[in-house]
Design a protein around this motif. Structure first.
Motif, PDB file in Angstrom:
ATOM      1  N   LYS A 178     102.644 -53.874  63.265  1.00 42.65           N
ATOM      2  CA  LYS A 178     103.313 -54.095  62.101  1.00 42.65           C
ATOM      3  C   LYS A 178     103.986 -52.614  61.895  1.00 42.65           C
ATOM      4  O   LYS A 178     103.531 -51.647  61.658  1.00 42.65           O
ATOM      5  N   SER A 179     105.492 -52.628  61.589  1.00 43.10           N
ATOM      6  CA  SER A 179     106.074 -51.577  61.237  1.00 43.10           C
ATOM      7  C   SER A 179     105.880 -50.527  62.026  1.00 43.10           C
ATOM      8  O   SER A 179     105.590 -49.490  61.515  1.00 43.10           O
ATOM      9  N   PRO A 180     106.179 -50.708  63.540  1.00 41.24           N
ATOM     10  CA  PRO A 180     105.893 -49.510  64.163  1.00 41.24           C
ATOM     11  C   PRO A 180     106.653 -48.245  64.139  1.00 41.24           C
ATOM     12  O   PRO A 180     107.929 -48.228  63.841  1.00 41.24           O
ATOM     13  N   TYR A 181     106.313 -46.956  64.436  1.00 38.30           N
ATOM     14  CA  TYR A 181     106.859 -45.827  64.592  1.00 38.30           C
ATOM     15  C   TYR A 181     107.232 -45.428  65.992  1.00 38.30           C
ATOM     16  O   TYR A 181     106.012 -45.465  66.678  1.00 38.30           O
ATOM     17  N   THR A 182     107.997 -44.627  66.602  1.00 35.63           N
ATOM     18  CA  THR A 182     107.866 -43.980  67.766  1.00 35.63           C
ATOM     19  C   THR A 182     108.489 -42.622  67.735  1.00 35.63           C
ATOM     20  O   THR A 182     109.758 -42.352  67.109  1.00 35.63           O
ATOM     21  N   LEU A 183     107.929 -41.630  68.121  1.00 34.99           N
ATOM     22  CA  LEU A 183     108.332 -40.379  68.341  1.00 34.99           C
ATOM     23  C   LEU A 183     108.799 -40.119  69.750  1.00 34.99           C
ATOM     24  O   LEU A 183     107.999 -40.470  70.561  1.00 34.99           O
ATOM     25  N   SER A 184     109.630 -39.366  70.022  1.00 30.33           N
ATOM     26  CA  SER A 184     110.224 -38.953  71.305  1.00 30.33           C
ATOM     27  C   SER A 184     110.381 -37.374  71.319  1.00 30.33           C
ATOM     28  O   SER A 184     110.828 -36.693  70.401  1.00 30.33           O
ATOM     29  N   LEU A 185     109.934 -36.819  72.524  1.00 25.97           N
ATOM     30  CA  LEU A 185     109.915 -35.418  72.593  1.00 25.97           C
ATOM     31  C   LEU A 185     110.713 -34.936  73.684  1.00 25.97           C
ATOM     32  O   LEU A 185     111.012 -35.655  74.774  1.00 25.97           O
ATOM     33  N   GLY A 186     111.650 -34.019  73.217  1.00 29.33           N
ATOM     34  CA  GLY A 186     112.810 -33.437  74.178  1.00 29.33           C
ATOM     35  C   GLY A 186     112.416 -31.673  74.415  1.00 29.33           C
ATOM     36  O   GLY A 186     111.597 -31.308  73.676  1.00 29.33           O
ATOM     37  N   GLU A 187     112.787 -31.440  75.561  1.00 29.22           N
ATOM     38  CA  GLU A 187     112.765 -29.977  75.706  1.00 29.22           C
ATOM     39  C   GLU A 187     113.882 -29.371  75.794  1.00 29.22           C
ATOM     40  O   GLU A 187     114.928 -29.755  76.296  1.00 29.22           O
ATOM     41  N   MET A 188     113.993 -27.905  75.524  1.00 28.44           N
ATOM     42  CA  MET A 188     115.116 -27.134  75.494  1.00 28.44           C
ATOM     43  C   MET A 188     114.896 -25.735  75.968  1.00 28.44           C
ATOM     44  O   MET A 188     113.966 -25.451  75.622  1.00 28.44           O
ATOM     45  N   PRO A 189     115.908 -25.181  76.642  1.00 25.50           N
ATOM     46  CA  PRO A 189     115.919 -23.654  76.867  1.00 25.50           C
ATOM     47  C   PRO A 189     115.604 -22.953  75.458  1.00 25.50           C
ATOM     48  O   PRO A 189     116.426 -23.183  74.561  1.00 25.50           O
ATOM     49  N   GLU A 205     109.362 -48.119  61.123  1.00 24.67           N
ATOM     50  CA  GLU A 205     109.095 -49.005  60.524  1.00 24.67           C
ATOM     51  C   GLU A 205     109.667 -50.395  61.487  1.00 24.67           C
ATOM     52  O   GLU A 205     110.063 -51.316  60.885  1.00 24.67           O
ATOM     53  N   GLY A 206     109.767 -50.108  62.816  1.00 28.15           N
ATOM     54  CA  GLY A 206     110.019 -51.224  63.503  1.00 28.15           C
ATOM     55  C   GLY A 206     111.640 -51.438  63.700  1.00 28.15           C
ATOM     56  O   GLY A 206     112.149 -52.200  64.583  1.00 28.15           O
ATOM     57  N   ALA A 207     112.407 -50.158  63.271  1.00 32.68           N
ATOM     58  CA  ALA A 207     113.786 -50.282  63.063  1.00 32.68           C
ATOM     59  C   ALA A 207     114.134 -49.057  63.893  1.00 32.68           C
ATOM     60  O   ALA A 207     113.848 -48.099  64.011  1.00 32.68           O
ATOM     61  N   PRO A 208     115.431 -49.111  64.994  1.00 33.46           N
ATOM     62  CA  PRO A 208     116.044 -47.865  65.322  1.00 33.46           C
ATOM     63  C   PRO A 208     116.371 -46.874  64.472  1.00 33.46           C
ATOM     64  O   PRO A 208     116.678 -47.081  63.376  1.00 33.46           O
ATOM     65  N   ASN A 209     115.975 -45.852  64.871  1.00 30.76           N
ATOM     66  CA  ASN A 209     116.207 -44.519  64.125  1.00 30.76           C
ATOM     67  C   ASN A 209     116.589 -43.319  64.662  1.00 30.76           C
ATOM     68  O   ASN A 209     116.263 -43.312  65.798  1.00 30.76           O
ATOM     69  N   ARG A 210     117.368 -42.279  64.110  1.00 26.61           N
ATOM     70  CA  ARG A 210     117.493 -41.343  64.877  1.00 26.61           C
ATOM     71  C   ARG A 210     117.222 -39.935  63.912  1.00 26.61           C
ATOM     72  O   ARG A 210     118.224 -39.119  63.927  1.00 26.61           O
ATOM     73  N   GLN A 211     116.085 -39.771  63.401  1.00 27.15           N
ATOM     74  CA  GLN A 211     115.831 -38.855  62.672  1.00 27.15           C
ATOM     75  C   GLN A 211     115.402 -37.655  63.532  1.00 27.15           C
ATOM     76  O   GLN A 211     114.416 -37.722  64.399  1.00 27.15           O
ATOM     77  N   ALA A 212     116.042 -36.647  63.087  1.00 30.42           N
ATOM     78  CA  ALA A 212     115.554 -35.135  63.891  1.00 30.42           C
ATOM     79  C   ALA A 212     114.426 -34.728  63.128  1.00 30.42           C
ATOM     80  O   ALA A 212     114.419 -33.896  61.997  1.00 30.42           O
ATOM     81  N   ALA A 213     113.055 -35.040  63.623  1.00 29.25           N
ATOM     82  CA  ALA A 213     112.088 -34.556  62.983  1.00 29.25           C
ATOM     83  C   ALA A 213     111.783 -33.304  62.947  1.00 29.25           C
ATOM     84  O   ALA A 213     111.418 -32.566  61.823  1.00 29.25           O
ATOM     85  N   ARG A 214     111.794 -32.483  63.919  1.00 31.95           N
ATOM     86  CA  ARG A 214     111.533 -31.009  64.039  1.00 31.95           C
ATOM     87  C   ARG A 214     112.340 -30.317  65.247  1.00 31.95           C
ATOM     88  O   ARG A 214     112.125 -30.905  66.362  1.00 31.95           O
ATOM     89  N   GLN A 215     112.678 -29.365  65.252  1.00 27.37           N
ATOM     90  CA  GLN A 215     113.169 -28.678  66.300  1.00 27.37           C
ATOM     91  C   GLN A 215     112.597 -26.854  66.649  1.00 27.37           C
ATOM     92  O   GLN A 215     112.527 -26.445  65.560  1.00 27.37           O
ATOM     93  N   ALA A 216     111.884 -26.762  67.761  1.00 34.05           N
ATOM     94  CA  ALA A 216     111.284 -25.609  67.833  1.00 34.05           C
ATOM     95  C   ALA A 216     112.098 -24.713  68.877  1.00 34.05           C
ATOM     96  O   ALA A 216     111.947 -24.638  70.141  1.00 34.05           O
ATOM     97  N   THR A 217     113.269 -23.952  68.161  1.00 36.70           N
ATOM     98  CA  THR A 217     114.014 -23.212  69.019  1.00 36.70           C
ATOM     99  C   THR A 217     113.435 -21.870  69.050  1.00 36.70           C
ATOM    100  O   THR A 217     113.920 -21.110  70.086  1.00 36.70           O
TER     101      THR A 217
END
Length: 240
Positions: free
Chosen positions: A141-152, A177-189
């Motif tokens: 129900k109303s899932p969330y997905t987190l995606s991890l990227g790597e950067m120099p 909540e089950g819908a596509p999203n493009r929230q930049a949650a956190r960047q570790a530069t």
């Protein structure tokens, strides 16, 4: 002065079995402690035995608004005496951290381990994790997905001898909540001292907490590897 977080590491469950991995380094176990009632503080313990045989335990307290460590934390313990063992290291470390645990009443609000994705789980994705925030049976129900990227990132002076590229990471919430999203949650530069020489990251889990008044707090559990394949945890606050 607050110490920079970008992650202080946690997800815990008794993952005490990770030494069986076919990696050269040691991967820390992680045990979440809990949240303050308002969700503004999250604590967790990280522990293990170094390749040299030294037992260690670290307790982190994270400001979930800023992502920084609380002032005067984390608490680090390493034992090198002849009768040192992991039990003693953990007890001493938790004793040192107890005043902060009690101050924020963390044991009363454990939150929910919504997903766990350790490197021992064969075939599981290393850069994404999908979960719901309610512990119920049946269809998600109303899932969330987190995606991890790597950067120099610029190589810190203390990492000059590392023979691999030092990197940071970015974290996005790509489903909300089950819908596509493009929230930049956190960047570790810029990575803090404890994780300054990281060469790889894995998203290892998620913990969620719902305060009685206020919005949910999500904690992304990120595992950072150094060039020797030692793995240490980072707890990254996410606010959907």
């Amino acid at each position: 002065m607050k110490k920079r977080l970008i992650i202080g590491g946690m997800l815990a469950v008794a993952f005490a079995g990770l030494p069986g991995l076919s990696l050269a380094g040691d991967i820390a176990n992680i045990q979440p402690i809990g949240f303050s009632a308002d969700g503004k503080v999250f604590g967790f313990q990280e522990f293990g035995i170094e390749q040299s045989g030294v037992p260690y335990s670290n307790t982190y307290f994270v400001d979930t608004d800023s992502g920084h460590y609380l002032e005067g934390t984390p608490f680090h313990t390493e034992l090198t005496d002849k009768d040192a063992n992991l039990s003693k290291a953990r007890r001493q470390n938790l004793t040192a951290a107890r005043s902060q645990m009690d101050k924020y009443d963390l044991l009363t609000n454990p939150g929910l381990i919504a997903a766990f994705n350790p490197p021992t789980e064969l075939g599981s994705p290393s850069k994404t994790i999908r979960y719901t925030t309610l512990a119920t049976d049946g269809p998600p129900k109303s899932p969330y997905t987190l995606s991890l990227g790597e950067m120099p990132v610029p190589t810190p002076k203390g990492c000059a001898a590392v023979n691999k590229r030092v990197i940071g990471f970015s974290l996005q919430m790509i489903e909300k909540e089950g819908a596509p999203n493009r929230q930049a949650a956190r960047q570790a530069t810029a990575v803090p001292a404890e994780r300054a020489c990281s060469v790889e990251y894995r998203i290892g889990g998620a913990v969620v907490y719902q305060p009685e008044a206020g919005n949910q707090v999500h904690i992304a559990l990120v595992l950072a590897f150094d060039a020797e394949r030692n793995g240490r945890w980072i707890a990254v606050p996410v606010h959907p």
